[in-house]
Design a protein around this motif. Structure first.
Motif, mmCIF file in Angstrom:
data_model
loop_
_atom_site.group_PDB
_atom_site.id
_atom_site.type_symbol
_atom_site.label_atom_id
_atom_site.label_comp_id
_atom_site.label_asym_id
_atom_site.label_seq_id
_atom_site.Cartn_x
_atom_site.Cartn_y
_atom_site.Cartn_z
ATOM 1 N N MET A 107 0.803 -1.218 0.000
ATOM 2 C CA MET A 107 0.000 0.000 0.000
ATOM 3 C C MET A 107 0.840 1.274 0.000
ATOM 4 N N PRO A 108 1.783 1.462 0.916
ATOM 5 C CA PRO A 108 2.534 2.724 0.871
ATOM 6 C C PRO A 108 3.367 2.871 -0.405
ATOM 7 N N LEU A 109 3.821 1.754 -0.944
ATOM 8 C CA LEU A 109 4.587 1.820 -2.184
ATOM 9 C C LEU A 109 3.682 2.227 -3.348
ATOM 10 N N THR A 110 2.478 1.698 -3.341
ATOM 11 C CA THR A 110 1.501 2.043 -4.365
ATOM 12 C C THR A 110 1.115 3.511 -4.271
ATOM 13 N N VAL A 111 0.926 3.995 -3.054
ATOM 14 C CA VAL A 111 0.556 5.399 -2.855
ATOM 15 C C VAL A 111 1.647 6.320 -3.390
ATOM 16 N N LEU A 112 2.883 5.966 -3.160
ATOM 17 C CA LEU A 112 3.995 6.788 -3.644
ATOM 18 C C LEU A 112 3.987 6.881 -5.164
ATOM 19 N N VAL A 113 3.748 5.768 -5.818
ATOM 20 C CA VAL A 113 3.696 5.771 -7.288
ATOM 21 C C VAL A 113 2.455 6.517 -7.781
ATOM 22 N N MET A 114 1.294 6.265 -7.150
ATOM 23 C CA MET A 114 0.062 6.938 -7.571
ATOM 24 C C MET A 114 0.144 8.448 -7.376
ATOM 25 N N ALA A 115 0.820 8.881 -6.317
ATOM 26 C CA ALA A 115 0.942 10.313 -6.049
ATOM 27 C C ALA A 115 1.633 11.034 -7.199
ATOM 28 N N HIS A 116 2.559 10.354 -7.830
ATOM 29 C CA HIS A 116 3.253 10.956 -8.970
ATOM 30 C C HIS A 116 2.268 11.298 -10.092
ATOM 31 N N PHE A 117 1.300 10.415 -10.303
ATOM 32 C CA PHE A 117 0.365 10.600 -11.407
ATOM 33 C C PHE A 117 -0.864 11.426 -11.034
ATOM 34 N N LEU A 118 -1.197 11.487 -9.763
ATOM 35 C CA LEU A 118 -2.446 12.131 -9.354
ATOM 36 C C LEU A 118 -2.276 13.499 -8.694
ATOM 37 N N THR A 119 -1.039 13.893 -8.411
ATOM 38 C CA THR A 119 -0.805 15.200 -7.797
ATOM 39 C C THR A 119 0.226 15.971 -8.621
ATOM 40 N N HIS A 120 0.323 17.250 -8.308
ATOM 41 C CA HIS A 120 1.284 18.079 -9.020
ATOM 42 C C HIS A 120 2.571 18.291 -8.229
ATOM 43 N N ASP A 121 2.518 18.071 -6.916
ATOM 44 C CA ASP A 121 3.670 18.392 -6.076
ATOM 45 C C ASP A 121 4.392 17.166 -5.523
#
Length: 165
Positions: A107-121
């Motif tokens: 889960m935390p690894l997935t969140v880190l990757v998803m954050a790249h695509f879903l956020t700007h910062d």
């Protein structure tokens, strides 16, 4: 904005969170032997809602949501709580709670990757890519014996827990 480095209180809270989160899989495994997974999720959420109301009442700060806010809250509740916890509880009916905890380690690894695509910062950087790779490698190394013996049996339940992550 200047941030202070984490202190003893921060690390103590992190350890407490890890213990509570890890123990949740064991308690779920015990509970599903007697209670339906959806009922367990309902009880967990009812307890959380009661505590949230108590905290809000104690602080005397109330949020007055609009109709649009209600829609967003229902979507967040379903996607962030009801579906994942029900999938986890359904999964641990059959699979080992330790394997469920391992699968949730993604889960935390997935969140880190998803954050790249879903956020700007939260852009992916070389250190973050290295962290994800190291995290995956760490999960494999730490839990290789359990992965060899338990992974692949009841694959639908394992995918459900992984999907909850």
């Amino acid at each position: 904005m200047q941030r202070n480095p984490p202190g003893l209180v921060d690390y103590t809270l992190l350890v407490a969170l890890a213990l509570m989160w890890g123990a949740a899989f064991l308690w779920s495994k015990i509970a599903v032997a007697e209670v339906d997974p959806l009922t367990i999720t309902l009880v967990r959420q009812a307890i959380a809602a009661a505590l949230l109301v108590a905290v809000a009442a104690g602080s005397r700060r109330w949020f007055v949501p609009s109709a649009r806010d209600h829609v967003y809250m229902v979507i967040c509740a379903l996607a962030g709580t009801v579906f994942p916890f029900t999938l986890i509880n359904w999964g641990v009916e059959v699979i080992d709670s330790g394997l469920a905890a391992i699968l949730m380690g993604f889960m935390p690894l997935t969140v880190l990757v998803m954050a790249h695509f879903l956020t700007h910062d939260e852009r992916m950087t070389l250190p973050k890519i290295g962290g994800v790779a190291l995290g995956l490698l760490g999960l494999v190394i730490l839990f290789w014996p359990q992965l060899q013996t338990g992974f692949g049996h009841d694959i639908v339940r394992q995918i459900a827990v992984l999907g909850a992550a």
